[in-house]
Design a protein around this motif. Structure first.
Motif, PDB file in Angstrom:
ATOM      1  N   ILE A  18      74.083  48.673 -50.427  1.00 34.82           N
ATOM      2  CA  ILE A  18      74.942  49.856 -50.450  1.00 34.82           C
ATOM      3  C   ILE A  18      75.921  49.703 -49.297  1.00 34.82           C
ATOM      4  CG2 ILE A  18      75.075  52.367 -50.301  1.00 34.82           C
ATOM      5  CD1 ILE A  18      72.186  52.508 -51.224  1.00 34.82           C
TER       6      ILE A  18
ATOM      7  N   LEU B 194      79.714  57.166 -48.334  1.00 31.82           N
ATOM      8  CA  LEU B 194      81.171  57.164 -48.409  1.00 31.82           C
ATOM      9  C   LEU B 194      81.698  58.384 -49.155  1.00 31.82           C
ATOM     10  CD1 LEU B 194      83.935  55.742 -48.119  1.00 31.82           C
ATOM     11  CD2 LEU B 194      83.425  54.536 -50.253  1.00 31.82           C
ATOM     12  N   TYR B 195      80.945  58.871 -50.154  1.00 33.21           N
ATOM     13  CA  TYR B 195      81.379  60.021 -50.941  1.00 33.21           C
ATOM     14  C   TYR B 195      80.812  61.341 -50.423  1.00 33.21           C
ATOM     15  CZ  TYR B 195      82.449  56.250 -54.248  1.00 33.21           C
ATOM     16  OH  TYR B 195      82.920  55.105 -54.840  1.00 33.21           O
TER      17      TYR B 195
ATOM     18  N   GLY C 133      77.366  55.731 -53.477  1.00 29.73           N
ATOM     19  CA  GLY C 133      78.015  56.223 -52.273  1.00 29.73           C
ATOM     20  C   GLY C 133      77.714  57.661 -51.937  1.00 29.73           C
TER      21      GLY C 133
ATOM     22  N   ARG D 268      84.647  65.120 -49.153  1.00 28.52           N
ATOM     23  CA  ARG D 268      83.372  64.518 -48.746  1.00 28.52           C
ATOM     24  C   ARG D 268      82.718  65.456 -47.733  1.00 28.52           C
ATOM     25  NH1 ARG D 268      85.434  58.619 -47.064  1.00 28.52           N
ATOM     26  NH2 ARG D 268      86.834  59.934 -45.838  1.00 28.52           N
TER      27      ARG D 268
ATOM     28  N   THR E 101      69.608  58.467 -49.107  1.00 35.97           N
ATOM     29  CA  THR E 101      70.369  58.051 -50.286  1.00 35.97           C
ATOM     30  C   THR E 101      69.962  58.890 -51.491  1.00 35.97           C
ATOM     31  OG1 THR E 101      68.733  56.427 -51.029  1.00 35.97           O
ATOM     32  CG2 THR E 101      70.356  55.686 -49.397  1.00 35.97           C
TER      33      THR E 101
END
Length: 519
Positions: free
Chosen positions: A10, A15-16, A30, A353, A400
């Motif tokens: 990953i 990131l998102y 992400g 985000r 995650t």
């Protein structure tokens, strides 16, 4: 035959940002399910937020009470003054960050102050204070740098200043709304004269019959690019030509969406952000568009956000937009939560985000002219800086989403977890992993080693950690690894650490696993 170990990566974790709204099985890698005390940095890395350092060492007559509003007065000569309110009193910080209480300097009996939830607006080197049920007040350093007075006591005062709860300074005048007797009229002062409300170009705008969706009440005001935005609870009116109020016209309306919290409104260089009954929204610029589409910044965490907002006193919800940090913060003091919306780049669906903070608990915000960020606390003002919360550590958590490792019909047998980090020297990182949506995680710890010096790509190795001879901003990348065990069809990993004085960001996650039986 033994299965070969495969590596699943990953890159740019989180990131998102957070996504607690959609099914975790459908989320891209992400997205995060937990991102607490995190930000998304300028490189798209999941990192620790900053903490805060105490600005004023003593509280004076503020005592152990919340700072409920902070404001910066910028005078014409460039003089900057920090004003704030708490304990039903007004204060300022001097150049040495010493708290000075402002005393009443007018004539007669001092006004009775029963709350500190003012809305401040500065005009012509004077700060005006507005709050429901109170006489509007002024701090005029040309008269006194240690006292306040009623607006009605300023030389040249004309007409009756509205006892409004909402006030902004825009287009060279004050705009005020929502008095104890009238919640459907916007009042505006004369040009450059916040104490003149009846002569010159002063006036008012009654919108009682303008609401498109039936009766509403004004909950906030904003100004941007010549437009005046009038927020109701469930609709928004947009007036063009507000630089000349006598000829401004209704140019657009937004129905079904309004603002529910006065102090959630922030104007940026390109947007107006606010909290609606369905989440944090963004009104886009209207120059090239006939209508004003609204964008749902909180789309990916909407239910969680609005569940918390439903238990808040709306008047206590505060926000700030920091251009230097590139985020919009919204605080819900009753729960001690802060929602951080990154504004550097929006996701394809227009959402921001998002991450959450759970241990900084601001009661007010101020983004200063020089880019520094102040936060209100219990008894003092804090400066958003360092990586401690007033000399104490805080916990970073990142988990995650749930995902299969390549084949949803096979179990995955974990062998090793690795993360590449920047910073965090000598911090203990806890790795967690679980299977098939269960929360009884397995875990192991490792320590980020002190950064040694690397020569010609020759790396140094330590137990459970490898220092890689690559540098970013002068700080070494380091790989942390732990042995993992257990198996399941769906895997989730998590990473926790106490932030205590040093910056930390996670660059990459690698999961090593074997594929098990088909089931």
């Amino acid at each position: 035959m033994s299965q070969q170990i495969q590596t699943y990566s990953i890159s740019a974790p989180a990131l998102y940002g957070l996504n607690t709204q959609d099914s975790p099985l459908d989320l891209a890698a992400g997205f995060a399910l937990v991102a607490t005390n995190c930000i998304i940095d300028q490189y798209g890395r999941m990192g620790a937020r900053k903490g805060f350092a105490r600005v004023n060492s003593s509280s004076g007559n503020l005592g152990a009470n919340d700072v409920k509003v902070i404001h910066e007065l910028v005078q014409a000569d460039g003089t900057l003054t920090i004003l704030f309110a708490g304990n039903n009193k007004l204060f300022k910080l001097d150049g040495s960050n010493v708290v000075t209480e402002l005393t009443y300097g007018g004539g007669g009996t001092a006004p009775t102050i029963t709350d500190s939830n003012w809305q401040c607006a500065s005009l012509n080197s004077i700060t005006f204070f507005f709050q429901t049920g109170h006489n509007p007040l002024i701090f005029d350093p040309a008269v006194s740098t240690t006292t306040f007075r009623r607006v009605s006591e300023k030389t040249g005062y004309a007409a009756t200043v509205p006892d409004a709860n909402i006030a902004i300074s825009a287009f060279g005048r004050l705009w005020a709304a929502t008095t104890t007797a009238n919640n459907a009229t916007v009042f505006f002062s004369d040009l450059i004269s916040g104490h003149v409300w009846s002569t010159g170009t002063a006036g008012s705008l009654n919108i009682n019959n303008v609401w498109v969706n039936g009766a509403d009440q004004i909950t906030g005001l904003a100004a941007h690019n010549g437009f005046l935005f009038i927020f109701g609870k469930r609709q928004i009116l947009i007036y063009s030509g507000a630089t000349t109020p006598s000829t401004m016209v209704l140019s657009d309306t937004v129905e079904g969406i309004g603002c529910i919290a006065r102090d959630s409104i922030q104007t940026t260089s390109t947007d107006v952000l606010f909290l609606s009954n369905s989440g944090v929204r963004s009104l886009m610029r209207t120059i090239q568009e006939k209508s004003s589409p609204e964008r749902d910044l909180s789309k990916n965490i909407r239910n969680d956000l609005m569940s918390i907002v439903s238990g808040e006193t709306l008047a206590n919800i505060k926000c700030v937009y920091s251009e230097s940090e590139a985020f919009y913060l919204l605080t819900t003091p009753a729960t001690g939560s802060v929602f951080c919306f990154d504004t550097k780049a929006y996701l394809p669906d227009g959402s921001a985000r998002a991450t959450t903070w759970d241990s900084i608990t601001p009661t007010a915000f101020l983004s200063r002219r020089d880019g520094t960020l102040y936060i209100g606390k219990n008894g003092y003002i804090g400066l958003y800086s360092t990586y401690q919360d007033h000399q104490s550590s805080y916990r970073l958590l990142y988990y995650t989403n749930h995902a299969d490792l390549g084949d949803q019909n096979r179990t995955s047998i974990l062998k090793k977890l690795s993360i590449i980090v920047i910073g965090g020297t000598n911090q203990t990182v806890t790795f967690k992993w679980g299977f098939d949506f269960k929360t009884n995680y397995l875990s192991d710890n490792t320590v980020i080693p002190s950064q040694g010096e690397s020569y010609y790509n020759i790396a140094e190795y330590g137990a459970n950690a490898t220092e890689i001879a690559q540098y970013s901003d002068g700080v070494a990348l380091q790989t942390l690894s732990v042995s993992a065990s257990g198996s399941g069809k769906v895997v989730q990993t998590g990473y926790e650490t106490d932030i205590n004085g040093t910056e930390l960001s996670i660059q990459k996650i690698e999961i090593q696993a074997k594929q098990g039986k088909i089931s």
